[in-house]
Write an enzyme that holds these catalytic residues in place. Structure first.
Site, PDB file in Angstrom:
ATOM      1  N   ASN A   7       0.881  -1.168   0.000  1.00  0.00           N
ATOM      2  CA  ASN A   7       0.000   0.000   0.000  1.00  0.00           C
ATOM      3  C   ASN A   7       0.918   1.217   0.000  1.00  0.00           C
ATOM      4  O   ASN A   7       1.510   1.566   1.016  1.00  0.00           O
ATOM      5  CB  ASN A   7      -0.933   0.007   1.217  1.00  0.00           C
ATOM      6  N   GLU A  34      -3.653   2.059  -3.204  1.00  0.00           N
ATOM      7  CA  GLU A  34      -3.742   3.481  -2.878  1.00  0.00           C
ATOM      8  C   GLU A  34      -2.796   4.325  -3.743  1.00  0.00           C
ATOM      9  O   GLU A  34      -1.974   5.092  -3.225  1.00  0.00           O
ATOM     10  CB  GLU A  34      -3.499   3.752  -1.382  1.00  0.00           C
ATOM     11  N   ASP A 146      -4.152  -4.940   0.755  1.00  0.00           N
ATOM     12  CA  ASP A 146      -4.504  -4.366   2.056  1.00  0.00           C
ATOM     13  C   ASP A 146      -5.933  -4.797   2.353  1.00  0.00           C
ATOM     14  O   ASP A 146      -6.859  -4.333   1.700  1.00  0.00           O
ATOM     15  CB  ASP A 146      -4.383  -2.841   1.970  1.00  0.00           C
ATOM     16  N   ASN A 148      -7.426  -4.566   5.401  1.00  0.00           N
ATOM     17  CA  ASN A 148      -8.000  -3.748   6.473  1.00  0.00           C
ATOM     18  C   ASN A 148      -8.692  -4.577   7.559  1.00  0.00           C
ATOM     19  O   ASN A 148      -9.703  -4.147   8.130  1.00  0.00           O
ATOM     20  CB  ASN A 148      -8.944  -2.689   5.888  1.00  0.00           C
ATOM     21  N   ASP A 217      -1.984  -6.482   5.878  1.00  0.00           N
ATOM     22  CA  ASP A 217      -1.649  -6.731   4.463  1.00  0.00           C
ATOM     23  C   ASP A 217      -1.218  -8.194   4.323  1.00  0.00           C
ATOM     24  O   ASP A 217      -0.401  -8.676   5.107  1.00  0.00           O
ATOM     25  CB  ASP A 217      -0.512  -5.805   4.029  1.00  0.00           C
ATOM     26  N   ASP A 255       2.497   4.617   5.155  1.00  0.00           N
ATOM     27  CA  ASP A 255       2.169   4.082   6.487  1.00  0.00           C
ATOM     28  C   ASP A 255       2.119   2.545   6.486  1.00  0.00           C
ATOM     29  O   ASP A 255       2.013   1.941   7.556  1.00  0.00           O
ATOM     30  CB  ASP A 255       0.872   4.691   7.047  1.00  0.00           C
ATOM     31  N   HIS A 256       2.218   1.926   5.314  1.00  0.00           N
ATOM     32  CA  HIS A 256       2.284   0.463   5.201  1.00  0.00           C
ATOM     33  C   HIS A 256       3.680   0.016   4.798  1.00  0.00           C
ATOM     34  O   HIS A 256       4.350   0.687   4.004  1.00  0.00           O
ATOM     35  CB  HIS A 256       1.318  -0.051   4.136  1.00  0.00           C
TER      36      HIS A 256
END
Length: 268
Positions: A7, A34, A146, A148, A217, A255-256
């Site tokens: 991501n 993303e 991802d 979530n 993930d 952030d991933h």
DNA sequence: ATGGTTGCTTAGCAA
């Protein structure tokens, strides 16, 4: 065959990091989520110069997914393609040799009980329907991205803090289980049974510094493919924030963290 | 602390 998933949280901001990742890992296939740009904003030229094909399903501002590969993709499929009116770009798939790779950015879900949560629930059901329409659990298939949602208490530093939220509520975990029950194996857990391995750390509240992360993930493989998985891991170094450079130029990580899995050649 | 940070798009949303 090395498959990766990341991501990237804006492919334009992460341009140099993306090229460095390709150089460092030399994946055969890289799934990106993303992108946060329409297709015209995707760095096709730089990716091609690095030796990769790219197929994309972009979207302005939010979402957007892509597949990068050493070899040419076949049978590219874009979107859930189920007749539902839905502008959100969250799935792209292609076949590489005998292996189909599916790249997904599953909706976050906002808060439990919200419209976004309802969309997340519906999206998981639509994903399983997509799998049943476009693949067989007997095929070699990797569902990457991802999701979530975390699987279990090993995947979060602080399960109690998340159990009422959309990433770890029992109802959220049931959605992820539904996908696995279609016929998939979590490749990371084939090789690592310990907790404390995460793939996402919130930018806020110093989550990275506290290692307050979640593993959300995954590279999920059908049994036919999982049987050939020789190693799997998470490139947490990519998530580490760099020292502030003197010129003040931002070089923030996503952030991933990127995740990866390696597969041996098919027998016979 | 109803907080915190990042990115897209420009004040508010999404994560």
């Amino acid at each position: 065959m090395k498959i990766m998933s990341w991501n990237v949280n804006s492919v334009r901001v992460r341009h140099d990091r993306l090229l460095a990742l390709l150089d460092r890992h030399a994946p055969d296939v890289l799934c990106l989520q993303e992108l946060k740009t329409e297709d015209k904003g995707f760095p096709f030229e730089a990716v091609r110069a690095a030796g990769y094909h790219a197929v994309t399903l972009g979207q302005k501002t939010y979402n957007g997914v892509a597949l990068l590969s050493r070899t040419e993709p076949a049978e590219v499929l874009r979107g859930l393609d189920d007749g539902v009116e839905d502008p959100q770009a969250r799935l792209i798939s292609a076949r590489y040799g005998d292996t189909r790779v599916v790249c997904v950015y599953v909706p976050n879900g906002g808060e439990m009980g919200s419209e976004k949560w309802a969309y997340k629930q519906a999206w998981y059901a639509r994903l399983i329907a997509w799998l049943s329409r476009n693949a067989s659990s007997r095929d070699a298939l990797a569902l990457c991205g991802d999701f979530n949602v975390s699987f279990d208490d090993r995947d979060l530093k602080d399960p109690a803090a998340w159990v009422d939220g959309v990433l770890y509520h029992p109802d959220a975990r049931a959605l992820l289980k539904g996908v696995v029950d279609w016929g998939l194996v979590d490749t990371f857990r084939q090789h690592q049974s310990e907790g404390g391995h995460y793939s996402w750390w919130d930018y806020r509240a110093g989550a990275w510094q506290k290692n307050d992360g979640l593993r959300i993930d995954f590279i999920l493989a059908t049994q036919a493919l999982a049987a050939r998985c020789t190693a799997a891991g998470i490139d947490i170094a990519e998530r580490k924030p760099p020292k502030k450079s003197p010129d003040g130029k931002d070089d923030n990580p996503s952030d991933h963290a990127p995740i990866w899995a390696e597969f041996g050649d098919a027998a016979g």
